[in-house]
Design a protein around this motif. Structure first.
Motif, PDB file in Angstrom:
ATOM      1  N   GLY A 141       0.794  -1.211   0.000  1.00  0.00           N
ATOM      2  CA  GLY A 141       0.000   0.000   0.000  1.00  0.00           C
ATOM      3  C   GLY A 141       0.834   1.272   0.000  1.00  0.00           C
ATOM      4  O   GLY A 141       2.039   1.244   0.241  1.00  0.00           O
ATOM      5  N   GLU A 142       0.143   2.376  -0.259  1.00  0.00           N
ATOM      6  CA  GLU A 142       0.796   3.672  -0.286  1.00  0.00           C
ATOM      7  C   GLU A 142       0.853   4.266   1.121  1.00  0.00           C
ATOM      8  O   GLU A 142      -0.013   4.002   1.950  1.00  0.00           O
ATOM      9  N   PRO A 143       1.869   5.087   1.412  1.00  0.00           N
ATOM     10  CA  PRO A 143       1.967   5.694   2.743  1.00  0.00           C
ATOM     11  C   PRO A 143       0.689   6.440   3.124  1.00  0.00           C
ATOM     12  O   PRO A 143       0.065   7.089   2.289  1.00  0.00           O
ATOM     13  N   TRP A 144       0.320   6.315   4.400  1.00  0.00           N
ATOM     14  CA  TRP A 144      -0.899   6.960   4.898  1.00  0.00           C
ATOM     15  C   TRP A 144      -0.740   7.287   6.376  1.00  0.00           C
ATOM     16  O   TRP A 144      -0.278   6.446   7.153  1.00  0.00           O
ATOM     17  N   TRP A 145      -1.095   8.518   6.747  1.00  0.00           N
ATOM     18  CA  TRP A 145      -1.102   8.945   8.149  1.00  0.00           C
ATOM     19  C   TRP A 145      -2.551   9.126   8.584  1.00  0.00           C
ATOM     20  O   TRP A 145      -3.205  10.095   8.202  1.00  0.00           O
ATOM     21  N   PRO A 146      -3.102   8.186   9.356  1.00  0.00           N
ATOM     22  CA  PRO A 146      -4.482   8.352   9.832  1.00  0.00           C
ATOM     23  C   PRO A 146      -4.608   9.641  10.648  1.00  0.00           C
ATOM     24  O   PRO A 146      -3.918   9.801  11.663  1.00  0.00           O
ATOM     25  N   PRO A 147      -5.454  10.568  10.234  1.00  0.00           N
ATOM     26  CA  PRO A 147      -5.472  11.897  10.851  1.00  0.00           C
ATOM     27  C   PRO A 147      -5.876  11.917  12.321  1.00  0.00           C
ATOM     28  O   PRO A 147      -5.398  12.761  13.088  1.00  0.00           O
ATOM     29  N   ARG A 148      -6.774  11.007  12.739  1.00  0.00           N
ATOM     30  CA  ARG A 148      -7.292  11.054  14.107  1.00  0.00           C
ATOM     31  C   ARG A 148      -7.159   9.686  14.781  1.00  0.00           C
ATOM     32  O   ARG A 148      -7.434   8.652  14.175  1.00  0.00           O
ATOM     33  N   LEU A 149      -6.749   9.714  16.051  1.00  0.00           N
ATOM     34  CA  LEU A 149      -6.682   8.505  16.875  1.00  0.00           C
ATOM     35  C   LEU A 149      -7.352   8.806  18.205  1.00  0.00           C
ATOM     36  O   LEU A 149      -6.911   9.692  18.951  1.00  0.00           O
ATOM     37  N   TYR A 150      -8.432   8.088  18.494  1.00  0.00           N
ATOM     38  CA  TYR A 150      -9.143   8.230  19.756  1.00  0.00           C
ATOM     39  C   TYR A 150      -9.119   6.902  20.495  1.00  0.00           C
ATOM     40  O   TYR A 150      -9.184   5.826  19.885  1.00  0.00           O
ATOM     41  N   HIS A 151      -9.051   6.982  21.816  1.00  0.00           N
ATOM     42  CA  HIS A 151      -8.941   5.786  22.650  1.00  0.00           C
ATOM     43  C   HIS A 151     -10.247   5.510  23.393  1.00  0.00           C
ATOM     44  O   HIS A 151     -10.873   6.440  23.912  1.00  0.00           O
ATOM     45  N   TYR A 152     -10.613   4.246  23.447  1.00  0.00           N
ATOM     46  CA  TYR A 152     -11.826   3.845  24.166  1.00  0.00           C
ATOM     47  C   TYR A 152     -11.474   3.044  25.414  1.00  0.00           C
ATOM     48  O   TYR A 152     -10.401   2.472  25.522  1.00  0.00           O
ATOM     49  N   TRP A 153     -12.423   3.019  26.362  1.00  0.00           N
ATOM     50  CA  TRP A 153     -12.223   2.274  27.613  1.00  0.00           C
ATOM     51  C   TRP A 153     -12.645   0.814  27.401  1.00  0.00           C
ATOM     52  O   TRP A 153     -13.495   0.503  26.582  1.00  0.00           O
ATOM     53  N   SER A 154     -12.101  -0.084  28.189  1.00  0.00           N
ATOM     54  CA  SER A 154     -12.578  -1.470  28.217  1.00  0.00           C
ATOM     55  C   SER A 154     -13.193  -1.746  29.584  1.00  0.00           C
ATOM     56  O   SER A 154     -13.090  -0.937  30.505  1.00  0.00           O
ATOM     57  N   ILE A 155     -13.824  -2.901  29.719  1.00  0.00           N
ATOM     58  CA  ILE A 155     -14.453  -3.246  30.998  1.00  0.00           C
ATOM     59  C   ILE A 155     -13.417  -3.572  32.067  1.00  0.00           C
ATOM     60  O   ILE A 155     -13.760  -3.662  33.245  1.00  0.00           O
ATOM     61  N   HIS A 156     -12.158  -3.752  31.676  1.00  0.00           N
ATOM     62  CA  HIS A 156     -11.113  -4.048  32.659  1.00  0.00           C
ATOM     63  C   HIS A 156     -10.564  -2.791  33.314  1.00  0.00           C
ATOM     64  O   HIS A 156      -9.834  -2.878  34.297  1.00  0.00           O
ATOM     65  N   LEU A 157     -10.900  -1.632  32.774  1.00  0.00           N
ATOM     66  CA  LEU A 157     -10.386  -0.368  33.308  1.00  0.00           C
ATOM     67  C   LEU A 157     -11.324   0.100  34.404  1.00  0.00           C
ATOM     68  O   LEU A 157     -12.441   0.531  34.155  1.00  0.00           O
ATOM     69  N   ARG A 158     -10.872   0.012  35.675  1.00  0.00           N
ATOM     70  CA  ARG A 158     -11.743   0.313  36.809  1.00  0.00           C
ATOM     71  C   ARG A 158     -11.750   1.789  37.161  1.00  0.00           C
ATOM     72  O   ARG A 158     -12.738   2.316  37.636  1.00  0.00           O
TER      73      ARG A 158
END
Length: 236
Positions: A141-158
């Motif tokens: 594939g061709e180079p690509w910089w994903p513009p946005r990165l967001y993080h989600y919580w899991s059920i293990h994160l108290r």
């Protein structure tokens, strides 16, 4: 799920195990698809072995959950469950998916978690995002910089950090819960009934995050990068 990548995804969810995407951002996936956005899921491992699961069961459950959400592109990299590592080979495989699907937004695990696979998955996403943009590599594939990165919580994160934003998923809570319930080997089979049940717990968390923004249900996200807006109407 089709193995041929679309020309570009609006959103790519990267999850350590099948069911992580549904638990954490199932409402976001369903809401986004209904809004006409293209959404894909990249599972890094099969999630097996588990006490009551098998590879065959987990595959069937994953396909059923994808149908419940409306997802039409999902891929599994078959990296080692319980032994996921931020190594160069895994990083390259994820970077290639980024280059081939060219997502505008990546949703990945929050970097702090009690599950080692979730921590490794978060590190891999960070590293693969950088690798994806590099030229003069042997990556497909061709180079690509994903513009946005967001993080989600899991059920293990108290202990939850304060989110950067919470997405209203009120219209999609039933689809989210239907998708999670497809994973019978992970939530119901072989288990004594408890109160609250794991499914009730997940729904209650979504209810809490909805309450936090004066909506019925919500899903929280964190961003380590500044979020820009072009007009105040996006906040109204």
């Amino acid at each position: 799920m089709p193995e041929v990548a679309p020309s570009q995804l609006d959103i790519l969810v990267v999850a350590a195990h099948p069911d992580d995407a549904e638990i954490s951002v199932g409402g976001t996936i369903a809401t986004s698809l209904r809004a006409g956005l293209s959404v894909g899921i990249l599972d890094l491992t099969t999630g097996e072995p588990t006490p009551f699961g098998t590879l065959e069961k987990r595959l069937a459950e994953t396909e059923a959950a994808s149908r419940a959400l409306g997802v039409t592109w999902r891929q599994n990299l078959n990296l080692p469950n319980r032994k996921l590592q931020n190594d160069l080979e895994s990083r390259a495989k994820i970077a290639e998916v980024f280059r081939l699907t060219r997502p505008k937004v990546i949703l990945g695990h929050y970097p702090e978690d009690v599950h080692p696979d979730h921590v490794a998955a978060s590190q891999l996403v960070d590293a693969a995002r950088f690798w994806s943009k590099l030229s003069r590599t042997d990556l497909a594939g061709e180079p690509w910089w994903p513009p946005r990165l967001y993080h989600y919580w899991s059920i293990h994160l108290r202990i939850h950090p304060k989110p950067s934003f919470v997405l209203d998923i009120s219209s999609a809570i039933d689809a989210k819960m239907e998708a999670i319930a497809c994973y019978r080997s992970q939530f119901t089979e072989g288990r004594e009934p408890v109160f609250p049940s794991p499914l009730d717990d997940i729904r209650d968390r979504a209810r809490y995050w909805g309450w936090s923004i004066h909506k019925a249900f919500g899903e929280p996200f964190a961003s380590r990068e500044d979020i820009g807006i072009s007009a105040f109407d996006s906040l109204l």
